[in-house]
Design a protein around this motif. Structure first.
Motif, PDB file in Angstrom:
ATOM      1  N   LEU A  39       0.830  -1.199   0.000  1.00 22.59           N
ATOM      2  CA  LEU A  39       0.000   0.000   0.000  1.00 22.59           C
ATOM      3  C   LEU A  39       0.866   1.251   0.000  1.00 22.59           C
ATOM      4  CD1 LEU A  39      -2.912  -0.943   2.419  1.00 22.59           C
ATOM      5  CD2 LEU A  39      -3.022  -0.647  -0.062  1.00 22.59           C
ATOM      6  N   GLY A  40       1.924   1.251   0.786  1.00 23.40           N
ATOM      7  CA  GLY A  40       2.843   2.382   0.797  1.00 23.40           C
ATOM      8  C   GLY A  40       3.486   2.602  -0.558  1.00 23.40           C
ATOM      9  N   TYR A  41       3.851   1.523  -1.239  1.00 30.29           N
ATOM     10  CA  TYR A  41       4.438   1.614  -2.579  1.00 30.29           C
ATOM     11  C   TYR A  41       3.432   2.209  -3.555  1.00 30.29           C
ATOM     12  CZ  TYR A  41       5.836   0.088  -7.203  1.00 30.29           C
ATOM     13  OH  TYR A  41       6.133   0.067  -8.533  1.00 30.29           O
ATOM     14  N   ASN A  42       2.201   1.724  -3.516  1.00 35.31           N
ATOM     15  CA  ASN A  42       1.177   2.220  -4.440  1.00 35.31           C
ATOM     16  C   ASN A  42       0.852   3.683  -4.184  1.00 35.31           C
ATOM     17  OD1 ASN A  42       0.909  -0.120  -5.905  1.00 35.31           O
ATOM     18  ND2 ASN A  42      -0.665  -0.971  -4.573  1.00 35.31           N
ATOM     19  N   VAL A  43       0.822   4.113  -2.932  1.00 36.82           N
ATOM     20  CA  VAL A  43       0.553   5.507  -2.623  1.00 36.82           C
ATOM     21  C   VAL A  43       1.682   6.388  -3.145  1.00 36.82           C
ATOM     22  CG1 VAL A  43       0.363   7.170  -0.726  1.00 36.82           C
ATOM     23  CG2 VAL A  43      -0.946   5.043  -0.659  1.00 36.82           C
ATOM     24  N   ALA A  44       2.928   5.962  -2.968  1.00 38.52           N
ATOM     25  CA  ALA A  44       4.070   6.748  -3.464  1.00 38.52           C
ATOM     26  C   ALA A  44       4.032   6.854  -4.976  1.00 38.52           C
ATOM     27  CB  ALA A  44       5.380   6.108  -3.012  1.00 38.52           C
ATOM     28  N   PHE A  45       3.674   5.777  -5.664  1.00 35.92           N
ATOM     29  CA  PHE A  45       3.634   5.793  -7.128  1.00 35.92           C
ATOM     30  C   PHE A  45       2.431   6.587  -7.630  1.00 35.92           C
ATOM     31  CE2 PHE A  45       2.635   3.613 -11.235  1.00 35.92           C
ATOM     32  CZ  PHE A  45       3.697   4.145 -11.932  1.00 35.92           C
ATOM     33  N   ALA A  46       1.389   6.717  -6.815  1.00 33.32           N
ATOM     34  CA  ALA A  46       0.159   7.375  -7.238  1.00 33.32           C
ATOM     35  C   ALA A  46       0.211   8.886  -7.082  1.00 33.32           C
ATOM     36  CB  ALA A  46      -1.019   6.804  -6.452  1.00 33.32           C
ATOM     37  N   GLN A  47       1.294   9.438  -6.561  1.00 34.78           N
ATOM     38  CA  GLN A  47       1.391  10.877  -6.386  1.00 34.78           C
ATOM     39  C   GLN A  47       1.831  11.549  -7.679  1.00 34.78           C
ATOM     40  OE1 GLN A  47       4.068  11.453  -3.134  1.00 34.78           O
ATOM     41  NE2 GLN A  47       2.662  10.585  -1.635  1.00 34.78           N
ATOM     42  N   GLU A  48       1.486  12.837  -7.804  1.00 34.07           N
ATOM     43  CA  GLU A  48       1.939  13.617  -8.961  1.00 34.07           C
ATOM     44  C   GLU A  48       3.469  13.664  -8.961  1.00 34.07           C
ATOM     45  OE1 GLU A  48       0.304  17.626 -10.442  1.00 34.07           O
ATOM     46  OE2 GLU A  48       1.922  18.149  -9.053  1.00 34.07           O
ATOM     47  N   TRP A  49       4.054  13.561 -10.142  1.00 37.41           N
ATOM     48  CA  TRP A  49       5.506  13.653 -10.280  1.00 37.41           C
ATOM     49  C   TRP A  49       5.805  14.957 -11.000  1.00 37.41           C
ATOM     50  CZ3 TRP A  49       8.802  13.526 -14.653  1.00 37.41           C
ATOM     51  CH2 TRP A  49      10.159  13.380 -14.347  1.00 37.41           C
ATOM     52  N   LYS A  50       6.707  15.737 -10.431  1.00 36.65           N
ATOM     53  CA  LYS A  50       7.058  17.037 -10.987  1.00 36.65           C
ATOM     54  C   LYS A  50       8.571  17.178 -10.903  1.00 36.65           C
ATOM     55  CE  LYS A  50       5.788  21.873 -10.329  1.00 36.65           C
ATOM     56  NZ  LYS A  50       4.971  22.788  -9.532  1.00 36.65           N
ATOM     57  N   ALA A  51       9.200  17.557 -12.015  1.00 35.96           N
ATOM     58  CA  ALA A  51      10.660  17.675 -12.021  1.00 35.96           C
ATOM     59  C   ALA A  51      11.101  18.669 -13.087  1.00 35.96           C
ATOM     60  CB  ALA A  51      11.294  16.317 -12.282  1.00 35.96           C
ATOM     61  N   HIS A  76      -0.875  11.748 -11.077  1.00 34.31           N
ATOM     62  CA  HIS A  76      -0.845  10.353 -10.613  1.00 34.31           C
ATOM     63  C   HIS A  76      -1.698   9.429 -11.475  1.00 34.31           C
ATOM     64  CE1 HIS A  76      -4.527  11.720  -8.645  1.00 34.31           C
ATOM     65  NE2 HIS A  76      -4.861  10.455  -8.555  1.00 34.31           N
ATOM     66  N   SER A  77      -2.657   9.969 -12.227  1.00 31.77           N
ATOM     67  CA  SER A  77      -3.471   9.111 -13.090  1.00 31.77           C
ATOM     68  C   SER A  77      -3.872   9.889 -14.332  1.00 31.77           C
ATOM     69  CB  SER A  77      -4.709   8.612 -12.341  1.00 31.77           C
ATOM     70  OG  SER A  77      -5.536   9.710 -12.003  1.00 31.77           O
ATOM     71  N   HIS A 118       3.200   6.219 -22.214  1.00 30.75           N
ATOM     72  CA  HIS A 118       3.691   5.098 -21.403  1.00 30.75           C
ATOM     73  C   HIS A 118       3.945   5.610 -19.996  1.00 30.75           C
ATOM     74  CE1 HIS A 118       5.750   1.400 -20.280  1.00 30.75           C
ATOM     75  NE2 HIS A 118       6.658   2.162 -19.703  1.00 30.75           N
ATOM     76  N   ARG A 119       3.553   4.806 -19.004  1.00 32.81           N
ATOM     77  CA  ARG A 119       3.755   5.179 -17.610  1.00 32.81           C
ATOM     78  C   ARG A 119       4.095   3.921 -16.818  1.00 32.81           C
ATOM     79  NH1 ARG A 119       0.814   8.984 -14.182  1.00 32.81           N
ATOM     80  NH2 ARG A 119      -0.616   9.345 -15.887  1.00 32.81           N
TER      81      ARG A 119
END
Length: 161
Positions: A13-25, A61-62, A89-90
């Motif tokens: 669950l922790g892994y999925n929550v981290a991957f489900a966050q917005e990524w900004k760079a 995230h989605s 691709h994601r």
């Protein structure tokens, strides 16, 4: 046994929550390479190429929509430009974004950004006809230095880590 199951489920669950966050760079390009096709000059010509932009990528995230901001650097800066992108691709290891060009009339240009979020590197790949500029197409009738077709690639590296 129950304790191990709770630990494994918590980690997943922790892994999925981290991957489900917005990524900004934010990324900067290194010197790249461009190959032009010059029919009046008899073929292909490779050149070193550079760009005066930083790239900010915002991947939600989605969904399949992202945002690419071009942030100018150097003298005579203009305001940043923001473009929509399609996520083709994601995964946790790689994003592939296709920039959606909105200029009218639509230029003959195709930009793909391949990003590796874990390592902070990526590539910008662009293909175009007449450098993606309608005015260049008109000028090419009298200027043999204007390429009919071009492809370029820039390595990108993340700077906001």
């Amino acid at each position: 046994m129950c304790r191990i199951t709770v630990i494994v489920v918590s980690l997943l669950l922790g892994y999925n929550v981290a991957f489900a966050q917005e990524w900004k760079a934010v990324f900067v390009p290194d010197q790249g390479s461009r190959i032009d096709y010059l029919p009046k000059k008899g073929g292909f010509k490779q050149n070193a190429d550079s760009t005066s932009y930083r790239f900010e990528f915002i991947v939600p995230h989605s969904g399949d929509a992202a945002t690419i901001r071009l942030i100018p650097t150097g003298k005579g800066q203009v305001p940043p430009e923001e473009y929509p992108a399609v996520i083709t691709h994601r995964s946790e290891d790689m994003f592939v974004l296709v920039l959606v060009l909105t200029a009218k009339p639509l230029p003959d240009k195709f930009e793909v950004y391949t990003l590796y979020p874990k390592s902070g590197v990526g590539f910008s790949t662009t293909t175009s006809a007449y450098m993606g500029n309608i005015a260049m197409k008109a000028l090419s009738a009298t200027n043999p230095e204007i390429p009919m077709a071009s492809a370029s690639i820039f390595p990108l590296r993340q700077i906001d880590r």
